[in-house]
Scaffold this motif. Sequence first.
Motif, PDB file in Angstrom:
ATOM      1  N   HIS A 102       0.814  -1.222   0.000  1.00 60.38           N
ATOM      2  CA  HIS A 102       0.000   0.000   0.000  1.00 60.38           C
ATOM      3  C   HIS A 102       0.841   1.264   0.000  1.00 60.38           C
ATOM      4  O   HIS A 102       0.315   2.344  -0.200  1.00 60.38           O
ATOM      5  CB  HIS A 102      -0.921   0.012   1.221  1.00 60.38           C
ATOM      6  CG  HIS A 102      -1.865  -1.129   1.223  1.00 60.38           C
ATOM      7  ND1 HIS A 102      -2.972  -1.197   0.419  1.00 60.38           N
ATOM      8  CD2 HIS A 102      -1.856  -2.286   1.916  1.00 60.38           C
ATOM      9  CE1 HIS A 102      -3.607  -2.335   0.625  1.00 60.38           C
ATOM     10  NE2 HIS A 102      -2.931  -3.018   1.533  1.00 60.38           N
ATOM     11  N   GLY A 103       2.126   1.141   0.270  1.00 63.65           N
ATOM     12  CA  GLY A 103       3.009   2.295   0.331  1.00 63.65           C
ATOM     13  C   GLY A 103       3.936   2.188   1.525  1.00 63.65           C
ATOM     14  O   GLY A 103       4.272   1.094   1.970  1.00 63.65           O
ATOM     15  N   TYR A 104       4.318   3.344   2.052  1.00 60.64           N
ATOM     16  CA  TYR A 104       5.256   3.415   3.169  1.00 60.64           C
ATOM     17  C   TYR A 104       4.507   3.856   4.427  1.00 60.64           C
ATOM     18  O   TYR A 104       3.678   4.761   4.375  1.00 60.64           O
ATOM     19  CB  TYR A 104       6.381   4.405   2.847  1.00 60.64           C
ATOM     20  CG  TYR A 104       7.209   3.951   1.680  1.00 60.64           C
ATOM     21  CD1 TYR A 104       8.327   3.149   1.872  1.00 60.64           C
ATOM     22  CD2 TYR A 104       6.856   4.291   0.380  1.00 60.64           C
ATOM     23  CE1 TYR A 104       9.085   2.701   0.794  1.00 60.64           C
ATOM     24  CE2 TYR A 104       7.602   3.846  -0.704  1.00 60.64           C
ATOM     25  CZ  TYR A 104       8.707   3.051  -0.487  1.00 60.64           C
ATOM     26  OH  TYR A 104       9.446   2.608  -1.551  1.00 60.64           O
ATOM     27  N   HIS A 105       4.819   3.207   5.540  1.00 61.09           N
ATOM     28  CA  HIS A 105       4.113   3.446   6.796  1.00 61.09           C
ATOM     29  C   HIS A 105       5.063   3.780   7.931  1.00 61.09           C
ATOM     30  O   HIS A 105       6.213   3.372   7.933  1.00 61.09           O
ATOM     31  CB  HIS A 105       3.381   2.175   7.259  1.00 61.09           C
ATOM     32  CG  HIS A 105       2.478   1.568   6.276  1.00 61.09           C
ATOM     33  ND1 HIS A 105       1.125   1.810   6.261  1.00 61.09           N
ATOM     34  CD2 HIS A 105       2.712   0.687   5.269  1.00 61.09           C
ATOM     35  CE1 HIS A 105       0.560   1.093   5.304  1.00 61.09           C
ATOM     36  NE2 HIS A 105       1.503   0.427   4.680  1.00 61.09           N
ATOM     37  N   ILE A 106       4.502   4.454   8.942  1.00 62.54           N
ATOM     38  CA  ILE A 106       5.070   4.582  10.278  1.00 62.54           C
ATOM     39  C   ILE A 106       3.911   4.265  11.218  1.00 62.54           C
ATOM     40  O   ILE A 106       2.793   4.765  11.012  1.00 62.54           O
ATOM     41  CB  ILE A 106       5.598   6.005  10.572  1.00 62.54           C
ATOM     42  CG1 ILE A 106       6.676   6.410   9.569  1.00 62.54           C
ATOM     43  CG2 ILE A 106       6.137   6.081  12.007  1.00 62.54           C
ATOM     44  CD1 ILE A 106       7.047   7.883   9.633  1.00 62.54           C
ATOM     45  N   ILE A 107       4.157   3.460  12.233  1.00 61.23           N
ATOM     46  CA  ILE A 107       3.103   3.073  13.185  1.00 61.23           C
ATOM     47  C   ILE A 107       3.464   3.547  14.583  1.00 61.23           C
ATOM     48  O   ILE A 107       4.609   3.426  15.014  1.00 61.23           O
ATOM     49  CB  ILE A 107       2.927   1.546  13.208  1.00 61.23           C
ATOM     50  CG1 ILE A 107       2.422   1.030  11.860  1.00 61.23           C
ATOM     51  CG2 ILE A 107       1.976   1.123  14.327  1.00 61.23           C
ATOM     52  CD1 ILE A 107       2.337  -0.475  11.769  1.00 61.23           C
ATOM     53  N   LEU A 108       2.451   4.062  15.290  1.00 57.97           N
ATOM     54  CA  LEU A 108       2.553   4.340  16.721  1.00 57.97           C
ATOM     55  C   LEU A 108       1.622   3.352  17.413  1.00 57.97           C
ATOM     56  O   LEU A 108       0.419   3.353  17.160  1.00 57.97           O
ATOM     57  CB  LEU A 108       2.121   5.769  17.050  1.00 57.97           C
ATOM     58  CG  LEU A 108       1.967   6.086  18.544  1.00 57.97           C
ATOM     59  CD1 LEU A 108       3.318   6.045  19.253  1.00 57.97           C
ATOM     60  CD2 LEU A 108       1.325   7.443  18.740  1.00 57.97           C
ATOM     61  N   CYS A 109       2.178   2.493  18.256  1.00 56.44           N
ATOM     62  CA  CYS A 109       1.375   1.522  18.999  1.00 56.44           C
ATOM     63  C   CYS A 109       0.870   2.197  20.275  1.00 56.44           C
ATOM     64  O   CYS A 109       1.653   2.673  21.074  1.00 56.44           O
ATOM     65  CB  CYS A 109       2.199   0.278  19.353  1.00 56.44           C
ATOM     66  SG  CYS A 109       1.277  -0.937  20.320  1.00 56.44           S
ATOM     67  N   GLU A 110      -0.468   2.211  20.452  1.00 56.46           N
ATOM     68  CA  GLU A 110      -1.065   2.853  21.618  1.00 56.46           C
ATOM     69  C   GLU A 110      -1.549   1.876  22.674  1.00 56.46           C
ATOM     70  O   GLU A 110      -1.810   2.259  23.808  1.00 56.46           O
ATOM     71  CB  GLU A 110      -2.214   3.754  21.196  1.00 56.46           C
ATOM     72  CG  GLU A 110      -1.765   4.942  20.394  1.00 56.46           C
ATOM     73  CD  GLU A 110      -2.876   5.933  20.174  1.00 56.46           C
ATOM     74  OE1 GLU A 110      -2.806   7.020  20.771  1.00 56.46           O
ATOM     75  OE2 GLU A 110      -3.830   5.618  19.430  1.00 56.46           O
ATOM     76  N   GLY A 111      -1.707   0.607  22.318  1.00 59.84           N
ATOM     77  CA  GLY A 111      -2.164  -0.356  23.298  1.00 59.84           C
ATOM     78  C   GLY A 111      -2.251  -1.749  22.711  1.00 59.84           C
ATOM     79  O   GLY A 111      -2.166  -1.937  21.508  1.00 59.84           O
ATOM     80  N   ARG A 112      -2.412  -2.736  23.609  1.00 58.06           N
ATOM     81  CA  ARG A 112      -2.600  -4.125  23.187  1.00 58.06           C
ATOM     82  C   ARG A 112      -3.403  -4.846  24.243  1.00 58.06           C
ATOM     83  O   ARG A 112      -3.355  -4.484  25.422  1.00 58.06           O
ATOM     84  CB  ARG A 112      -1.285  -4.830  22.884  1.00 58.06           C
ATOM     85  CG  ARG A 112      -0.262  -4.833  23.964  1.00 58.06           C
ATOM     86  CD  ARG A 112       1.035  -5.549  23.546  1.00 58.06           C
ATOM     87  NE  ARG A 112       1.907  -4.686  22.768  1.00 58.06           N
ATOM     88  CZ  ARG A 112       2.112  -4.796  21.445  1.00 58.06           C
ATOM     89  NH1 ARG A 112       1.552  -5.716  20.736  1.00 58.06           N
ATOM     90  NH2 ARG A 112       2.915  -3.961  20.822  1.00 58.06           N
ATOM     91  N   LYS A 113      -4.194  -5.802  23.801  1.00 58.85           N
ATOM     92  CA  LYS A 113      -5.004  -6.592  24.738  1.00 58.85           C
ATOM     93  C   LYS A 113      -5.279  -7.948  24.121  1.00 58.85           C
ATOM     94  O   LYS A 113      -5.139  -8.149  22.925  1.00 58.85           O
ATOM     95  CB  LYS A 113      -6.305  -5.872  25.085  1.00 58.85           C
ATOM     96  CG  LYS A 113      -7.253  -5.670  23.915  1.00 58.85           C
ATOM     97  CD  LYS A 113      -8.476  -4.881  24.331  1.00 58.85           C
ATOM     98  CE  LYS A 113      -9.392  -4.627  23.127  1.00 58.85           C
ATOM     99  NZ  LYS A 113     -10.569  -3.824  23.491  1.00 58.85           N
ATOM    100  N   ASN A 114      -5.705  -8.884  24.973  1.00 61.48           N
ATOM    101  CA  ASN A 114      -6.043 -10.229  24.509  1.00 61.48           C
ATOM    102  C   ASN A 114      -7.532 -10.379  24.339  1.00 61.48           C
ATOM    103  O   ASN A 114      -8.327  -9.657  24.768  1.00 61.48           O
ATOM    104  CB  ASN A 114      -5.534 -11.291  25.483  1.00 61.48           C
ATOM    105  CG  ASN A 114      -4.025 -11.372  25.382  1.00 61.48           C
ATOM    106  OD1 ASN A 114      -3.450 -11.232  24.320  1.00 61.48           O
ATOM    107  ND2 ASN A 114      -3.380 -11.605  26.503  1.00 61.48           N
TER     108      ASN A 114
END
Length: 144
Positions: free
Chosen positions: A132-144
């Motif tokens: 899709h192109g070029y990305h930068i990601i900021l992870c704000e949280g995770r859960k199960n």
Amino acid sequence: MGKDAKAGGKGKGKAAAGDEGGGSKGKGKSGKGGASDGLGTCTYVKARHILCEKQGKINEAYKKLQDGWLGNGDKVPPAEFAKLAAEYSECPSGKKGGDLGWFPRGKMAGPFQEVAFSTPIGATSGAFKSTHGYHIILCEGRKN
């Protein structure tokens, strides 16, 4: 996002997700993986991203992150990341500060999922390429 076959080239800055199964860890990674930090074991991730068609544009956005926070070892505040996403991102989510909300493992494909699920909470990935192109990601949280 559609299915990605394989990550492509590398962006400037931190390591890019240049191979399947690899991922950019961004600043803030302690160097320790495993179940205790949830990396690779969580079911959902909350993330923001910046998507650009051209590598030069994503590199410009990443440089602003480097100059403002990452170069000092600081984490990028979500509100500041959102401003850059609104300015640079070519994804419709850019209008919402790049907010993708919570998404489950398996919804995003290929390198995007690998990077999103391997970036520590509060950390920003390096620039990486998907179909899709070029990305930068900021992870704000995770859960199960």
